[in-house]
Design a protein around this motif. Structure first.
Motif, PDB file in Angstrom:
ATOM      1  N   GLY A 263       0.742  -1.217  -0.076  1.00 28.30           N
ATOM      2  CA  GLY A 263       0.067  -0.062   0.058  1.00 28.30           C
ATOM      3  C   GLY A 263       0.910   1.359  -0.144  1.00 28.30           C
ATOM      4  N   ALA A 264       0.080   2.334   0.084  1.00 29.32           N
ATOM      5  CA  ALA A 264       0.919   3.772   0.107  1.00 29.32           C
ATOM      6  C   ALA A 264       1.215   4.229   1.452  1.00 29.32           C
ATOM      7  N   GLY A 265       0.910   3.442   2.382  1.00 30.61           N
ATOM      8  CA  GLY A 265       1.378   3.860   3.952  1.00 30.61           C
ATOM      9  C   GLY A 265       1.245   2.887   4.896  1.00 30.61           C
ATOM     10  N   ARG A 266       1.570   2.894   5.948  1.00 26.91           N
ATOM     11  CA  ARG A 266       1.439   2.146   7.281  1.00 26.91           C
ATOM     12  C   ARG A 266       0.725   2.961   8.353  1.00 26.91           C
ATOM     13  N   ARG A 267      -0.246   2.180   8.965  1.00 27.95           N
ATOM     14  CA  ARG A 267      -0.989   3.143   9.789  1.00 27.95           C
ATOM     15  C   ARG A 267      -0.192   3.265  10.976  1.00 27.95           C
ATOM     16  N   VAL A 268      -0.782   4.654  11.768  1.00 22.79           N
ATOM     17  CA  VAL A 268      -0.208   4.812  13.009  1.00 22.79           C
ATOM     18  C   VAL A 268      -1.484   4.989  13.919  1.00 22.79           C
ATOM     19  N   LYS A 269      -1.804   4.327  14.857  1.00 24.07           N
ATOM     20  CA  LYS A 269      -2.783   4.626  15.698  1.00 24.07           C
ATOM     21  C   LYS A 269      -2.359   4.721  17.344  1.00 24.07           C
ATOM     22  N   ARG A 270      -1.964   5.895  17.711  1.00 24.83           N
ATOM     23  CA  ARG A 270      -1.648   6.321  18.955  1.00 24.83           C
ATOM     24  C   ARG A 270      -2.496   6.967  19.993  1.00 24.83           C
ATOM     25  N   LYS A 324       6.288  15.865   5.621  1.00 28.18           N
ATOM     26  CA  LYS A 324       6.633  14.971   4.591  1.00 28.18           C
ATOM     27  C   LYS A 324       6.631  13.390   4.840  1.00 28.18           C
ATOM     28  N   GLU A 325       6.768  13.195   6.038  1.00 20.88           N
ATOM     29  CA  GLU A 325       6.810  11.688   6.440  1.00 20.88           C
ATOM     30  C   GLU A 325       5.096  11.241   6.532  1.00 20.88           C
ATOM     31  N   VAL A 326       4.364  11.958   6.370  1.00 22.18           N
ATOM     32  CA  VAL A 326       2.874  11.420   6.442  1.00 22.18           C
ATOM     33  C   VAL A 326       2.392  11.480   5.116  1.00 22.18           C
ATOM     34  N   ASN A 327       1.524  10.346   4.866  1.00 19.65           N
ATOM     35  CA  ASN A 327       0.639  10.507   3.515  1.00 19.65           C
ATOM     36  C   ASN A 327      -0.636  11.007   3.773  1.00 19.65           C
ATOM     37  N   ALA A 328      -0.974  12.415   3.306  1.00 22.03           N
ATOM     38  CA  ALA A 328      -1.799  13.229   3.812  1.00 22.03           C
ATOM     39  C   ALA A 328      -3.278  12.735   2.884  1.00 22.03           C
ATOM     40  N   ASP A 329      -2.989  11.794   1.894  1.00 19.41           N
ATOM     41  CA  ASP A 329      -4.127  11.523   1.043  1.00 19.41           C
ATOM     42  C   ASP A 329      -4.781  10.232   1.565  1.00 19.41           C
ATOM     43  N   MET A 330      -4.183   9.818   2.744  1.00 15.58           N
ATOM     44  CA  MET A 330      -5.063   8.648   3.485  1.00 15.58           C
ATOM     45  C   MET A 330      -5.598   9.282   4.440  1.00 15.58           C
ATOM     46  N   THR A 331      -6.521   8.339   5.192  1.00 17.10           N
ATOM     47  CA  THR A 331      -7.147   8.988   6.509  1.00 17.10           C
ATOM     48  C   THR A 331      -6.249   9.574   7.486  1.00 17.10           C
ATOM     49  N   PRO A 345      -8.682  10.271  26.675  1.00 11.54           N
ATOM     50  CA  PRO A 345      -7.879   9.738  25.407  1.00 11.54           C
ATOM     51  C   PRO A 345      -8.096  10.529  24.229  1.00 11.54           C
ATOM     52  N   ILE A 346      -7.121  11.036  23.631  1.00 14.96           N
ATOM     53  CA  ILE A 346      -6.811  11.670  22.326  1.00 14.96           C
ATOM     54  C   ILE A 346      -6.202  10.707  21.454  1.00 14.96           C
ATOM     55  N   GLU A 347      -6.781  10.157  20.310  1.00 18.40           N
ATOM     56  CA  GLU A 347      -6.327   9.251  19.636  1.00 18.40           C
ATOM     57  C   GLU A 347      -5.606   9.952  17.922  1.00 18.40           C
ATOM     58  N   PHE A 348      -4.359   9.444  17.892  1.00 13.15           N
ATOM     59  CA  PHE A 348      -3.561  10.202  16.705  1.00 13.15           C
ATOM     60  C   PHE A 348      -3.706   8.951  15.556  1.00 13.15           C
ATOM     61  N   TYR A 349      -4.309   9.261  14.611  1.00 15.01           N
ATOM     62  CA  TYR A 349      -4.699   8.202  13.499  1.00 15.01           C
ATOM     63  C   TYR A 349      -4.257   8.792  12.161  1.00 15.01           C
ATOM     64  N   PHE A 350      -3.192   8.344  11.777  1.00 14.51           N
ATOM     65  CA  PHE A 350      -2.460   8.839  10.450  1.00 14.51           C
ATOM     66  C   PHE A 350      -1.739   7.767   9.714  1.00 14.51           C
ATOM     67  N   PHE A 351      -1.213   8.075   8.579  1.00 15.52           N
ATOM     68  CA  PHE A 351      -0.484   7.130   8.060  1.00 15.52           C
ATOM     69  C   PHE A 351       0.975   7.482   7.495  1.00 15.52           C
ATOM     70  N   ILE A 352       1.959   6.664   8.096  1.00 14.97           N
ATOM     71  CA  ILE A 352       3.388   6.932   7.430  1.00 14.97           C
ATOM     72  C   ILE A 352       3.269   6.569   6.013  1.00 14.97           C
ATOM     73  N   ALA A 353       4.245   7.563   5.312  1.00 14.50           N
ATOM     74  CA  ALA A 353       4.274   7.412   3.729  1.00 14.50           C
ATOM     75  C   ALA A 353       5.228   6.183   3.394  1.00 14.50           C
TER      76      ALA A 353
END
Length: 389
Positions: A263-270, A324-331, A345-353
């Protein structure tokens, strides 16, 4: 065959041997002739037939014939030729000794059967090793079905050998297996289930060699090193090998990371827990501090009752989307979860490029460390429980 016997008789007459010594000399001569003929045919096969086939396959454009008709397969075939010659000459050599002839015929038939099985299994092994790197699914099918064919060939060979020893027709033994099929299925229940699971695993393309999988029930977390109909070998990241049954994978559950890697990125869910006592409406001092450090916009500060956590979430989303390390086109989102006794709790949900493991871990750590460092700038405090003294 009759010509050989007459020739041997003529030689005996020429030597002048008579009396009771004639049958002994005749049988010794016929045995020597049979052995010499069998050895000659085997020698011709190894030194004439094999080089000839190699020359033919070398001059063809295809590569599969070089791999299938290799030395192992051809030498296995050449071992059958002398036995066929001996089997053909036995009625002539021992025509006066039917019991000896019958025993030797059975032994020769058993040898031919075993050598034929060795040749077929060697041929199937060569087919399994065909270069199908352009299609991993094709390689999986070859591995699976060649494995099934090997088992079938060996099973048929066992029945034929048993029929030879018992002097029965093989078809009679095959027919008799119908009555004992229920017992056989009970005895080989686990083996049959494993074979079926292996076929399902490959035919449905659930798993391929080289893929990263996680099998929590078996403690396996690594790349698939080898796949057969009965076992799946997983090389863990500590270089240990875990062997998993295909039945475990089919009946249970496992995690395949293939789509993530492709895929275009790997998910981070912290998640980050904030102290409720630090969440408040931003006062003028905090607003001025945030302006000076360019952490907010004037549009955000128009609301007199704006909360510091709201400003924090908005800035985090902006910072992550511009990285630049994050794929902004994904969630990408910074969201609030249900409150707990340990804070909000505040969740940070994004994808590394990148999906490369080491690069992903470094990028994730850099971003999260930046987030941790910016928390105090918004007047917030991370909830943490101090260890008991």
């Amino acid at each position: 065959m009759e010509t050989i016997r007459i020739f041997v008789e003529s030689l005996i007459q020429l030597t002048g041997i008579t009396g009771s010594a004639v049958p002994i000399v005749r049988h010794i001569a016929l045995v020597i002739v049979a052995v010499l003929l069998a050895w000659s045919c085997g020698h011709l096969g190894r030194h004439l037939l094999i080089p000839l086939i190699h020359k033919i396959t070398a001059h063809t454009a295809a590569q599969w014939d070089d791999q299938i008709f290799n030395d192992r397969v051809l030498r296995s075939a050449c071992r059958i030729i002398p036995a066929l010659v001996i089997r053909w000459l036995l009625p002539m050599v021992f025509y006066q000794f039917p019991i000896v002839r019958d025993i030797l015929e059975r032994l020769t038939d058993i040898y031919i059967t075993i050598m034929s099985v060795r040749m077929v299994t060697a041929l199937l092994t060569s087919v399994q090793q065909l270069n199908t790197a352009h299609s991993s699914s094709a390689r999986q099918y070859l591995q699976s079905f060649c494995g099934v064919l090997k088992i079938i060939v060996i099973f048929i060979a066992v029945i034929i050998v048993a029929a030879i020893i018992l002097d029965k027709n093989p078809s009679t033994l095959f027919a008799g297996l119908g009555a004992t099929s229920a017992i056989l299925m009970l005895v080989f229940k686990d083996t049959i289930e494993g074979l079926v699971a292996g076929i399902r695993l490959t035919s449905n393309e659930m798993l391929h060699k080289g893929e990263w999988i996680t099998v929590a029930s078996a403690g396996a977390d690594g790349t698939v090193d080898e796949m057969t109909l009965t076992t799946v070998k997983v090389r863990n990241f500590d270089n240990s090998i875990t062997t998993v049954s295909p039945l475990t994978l089919v009946n249970g559950s496992f995690q395949n990371w293939k789509t993530m890697q492709e895929g275009a990125g790997r998910r981070v869910k912290r998640k980050l827990f904030f102290d409720f006592r630090s969440i408040k409406i931003a006062d003028e001092t905090l607003k001025e501090h945030l302006r000076q450090h360019h952490l907010v916009t004037e549009e955000q500060l128009k609301d007199e009752n704006v909360v510091n956590l709201t400003l924090f979430r908005a800035y985090m989303e902006k910072m992550l989307s511009e990285s630049k390390e994050v794929n902004a086109d994904m969630t990408l989102m910074v969201r609030q979860l249900e409150p707990t006794v340990s804070g909000l709790p505040i969740e940070f949900y994004f994808f590394i490029a990148t999906t490369v493991w080491t690069d992903f871990e470094h990028a994730q750590a850099d971003l999260m460390e930046r987030i941790y460092a910016l928390v105090p700038e918004f007047g917030l405090k991370v909830y943490q429980q101090y260890p008991m003294q």
